[in-house]
Design an enzyme around this catalytic site. Structure first.
Site, short mmCIF file in Angstrom:
data_model
loop_
_atom_site.label_atom_id
_atom_site.label_comp_id
_atom_site.label_asym_id
_atom_site.label_seq_id
_atom_site.Cartn_x
_atom_site.Cartn_y
_atom_site.Cartn_z
CG HIS A 289 16.45 21.29 57.91
ND1 HIS A 289 17.15 22.27 57.25
CD2 HIS A 289 15.32 21.89 58.36
CE1 HIS A 289 16.47 23.41 57.31
NE2 HIS A 289 15.35 23.21 57.97
CG HIS B 101 27.60 19.22 58.35
ND1 HIS B 101 27.83 20.52 58.72
CD2 HIS B 101 27.08 19.27 57.09
CE1 HIS B 101 27.45 21.32 57.73
NE2 HIS B 101 27.00 20.58 56.73
CD GLU B 102 26.64 16.37 54.71
OE1 GLU B 102 25.48 16.64 54.34
OE2 GLU B 102 27.60 17.14 54.50
ZN LIG Z 1 26.00 21.37 55.10
#
Ligand SMILES: [Zn+2]
Length: 381
Positions: free
Chosen positions: A179, A172-173
Site C-alpha cells: 500500500h 499482513h505487514e
Molecule cells: Zn495492519
C-alpha cells in the site's frame, strides 16, 4: 501539516492497525475471568486450546516454515508482476535487516523495502509497517517502507522456521508495505496508507489470504530439511482456522456495538456507572454471559485512545472487505487472476486517500462488500 507530522500520523495509523494481526484465539485467552460465572470459566479455559495446539505444536511449526527471504514474494510476482532484488550495497540500521529494491516487470524501480523481520533486545514487541518516505508526484519521490516483526532469529546458517500465525502476519505487514510502495497519489498527505481507519486494514488483510492458499503453502511451507508440509497436516492447519470463531465473533461485535452506543450518548449523568450500563446493554443485545465482550469497558482503550473512537467496528468491517475482496478471486477460479489483480492494484493499492474508500472498493469489486464471505471463512455459514 509537516512531513514529520504526516509520517508520524501514518506510522501511528499503521502501527495501531497492526494489532489486527493478533489472532482471535489469543483474545479468548486474554479475556478477564473476574466476572465469569463458573460455567463460563469452563468455556473460556478450553476455548483457545485446540486451535493453539493445532498451530503451535512443534511438528506443525516446523512444517509451517516459510523461507523468510521469499515468504512474501509469491503473491508479489504472481499478482502484480513485481520482483524483489536484494541491495547489499545499502547500509542498514541493525544486524539482520535486509533491503530489497522492488521493480516492475520491465525493470523500472518502484521503491525500497526494508525487511526487519527478526527480533532483537532493543526492539519493541509486535509487528508493524512504517513509511520512511511516501511516494508522491509533488516532489517526485519514490517510496521507502519498512516491515517490522519479531521472528526468532535462526542459528547461523540455518533457515528461520515460523508458525502459520507469523507467516500470516508477514503477509499482513507486506500488504501494508505494498500500500505504501504502489501509491500514485500526487500529494504526500494523500499517499499510501494515509487512508481512513476503517479502510487501512483492507490492503493488508486481503493480502493475508494468499498465504493460506494450498498451492502457496505447498510451494513455500518447508521444514528445516526443505520438505513440503504433508497434505494431512496442511488440511488440519486450514481446518483449525475456523475453530472458536462463533465465540470470537460475539466477543468482537459486542465490543464494537457498545463502543458506538457509548459515543451516541448525548448526556452522561453524574452518577453514570459504566459497569451497570455495560451489563444492561449486553442483556439487551442478548450476549451470553459466558462470552461477554472482547474488552470490558474499564480497560477498553480503543474507546477514547489511539484515534479509534467509535471505530472498533473497523476490525470486523475490514475483515468483511478482505473476505469479500478475496472471494472475487475465488469466483474467477484463479487466485492470481491477472485482470482482478490489476484492478486491485489500480483501484485500491495505488489511490491512497485521493477518493472515498467506498468508491475504491466498488471500483475493484463492482459493489460494496457483504458479510457472506466473512461468515463462511469463519465457519459460521
Ligand atoms: Zn495492519
Amino acid at each position: 501539516m509537516s512531513d514529520a507530522k504526516i509520517r508520524k500520523r501514518r506510522y501511528e495509523r499503521v502501527h495501531a492497525g497492526a494489532t489486527l494481526s493478533s489472532r482471535p484465539c489469543n483474545g479468548a485467552l486474554r479475556a478477564a475471568p473476574d466476572r465469569t460465572p463458573a460455567a463460563g470459566r469452563g468455556v473460556r479455559a478450553t476455548a483457545g486450546r485446540p486451535r493453539r495446539c493445532a498451530l503451535r505444536a512443534p511438528p506443525a511449526r516446523a512444517h509451517a516454515a516459510v523461507r523468510a527471504s521469499a515468504g512474501a514474494l509469491p503473491g508479489l510476482h504472481q499478482l502484480f508482476g513485481l520482483t524483489a532484488h536484494e541491495r547489499n550495497d545499502i547500509p542498514v540500521y541493525a544486524d539482520g535487516v535486509r533491503v530489497f529494491e522492488i521493480r516492475e516487470a520491465d525493470g523500472q524501480k518502484v521503491g525500497l523495502f526494508y525487511a526487519d523481520w527478526f527480533g532483537r533486545s532493543t526492539k519493541r514487541p509486535g509487528a508493524w509497517m512504517n513509511s520512511i518516505r511516501v511516494p508522491n508526484g509533488l516532489l517526485g519521490e519514490s517510496p521507502i517502507v519498512v516491515n517490522n516483526q519479531n521472528i526468532t532469529r535462526p542459528a547461523a546458517g540455518e533457515r528461520a522456521l515460523i508458525s502459520l500465525d507469523e507467516a500470516q502476519t508477514l503477509f499482513h505487514e507486506f500488504g501494508h508495505g505494498l500500500h505504501g510502495l504502489l501509491s500514485t497519489a500526487h500529494y504526500p498527505s494523500l499517499s499510501g496508507t494515509a487512508v481512513s481507519r476503517d479502510f487501512v486494514e483492507f490492503p493488508s488483510q486481503v493480502y493475508e489470504h494468499w498465504i493460506t492458499e494450498p498451492t502457496v503453502l505447498q510451494a513455500h511451507a518447508r521444514n528445516a530439511d526443505g520438505e513440503a508440509m504433508p497434505t494431512e497436516m496442511l488440511e488440519s492447519l486450514l481446518k483449525a482456522q475456523t475453530f472458536n470463531q462463533g465465540f470470537s465473533t460475539v466477543q468482537q461485535l459486542s465490543s464494537a456495538i457498545l463502543d458506538m452506543r457509548l459515543h451516541q450518548l448525548t448526556e452522561l449523568p453524574a452518577d453514570f456507572d459504566a459497569g451497570e450500563w455495560e451489563a444492561a446493554q449486553l442483556r439487551e443485545l442478548g450476549v451470553p454471559e459466558e462470552i461477554g465482550m472482547r474488552h470490558r469497558l474499564p480497560h477498553f482503550s480503543h474507546i477514547f485512545d489511539g484515534g479509534y473512537s467509535a471505530s472498533y467496528y473497523a476490525y470486523t468491517w475490514a475483515e468483511a472487505m478482505d473476505a469479500d475482496g478475496f472471494d472475487a478471486f475465488k469466483e474467477a477460479g484463479n487466485v492470481f487472476d491477472p485482470e482482478l489483480a490489476a484492478k486491485l492494484r489500480r483501484e485500491v493499492y495505488e489511490v491512497g486517500n485521493t477518493r472515498d474508500p467506498a468508491e475504491s472498493y466498488k471500483a475493484f469489486r463492482g459493489r460494496m462488500p457483504t458479510a457472506d464471505a466473512l461468515l463462511r471463512n469463519r465457519g459460521l455459514k
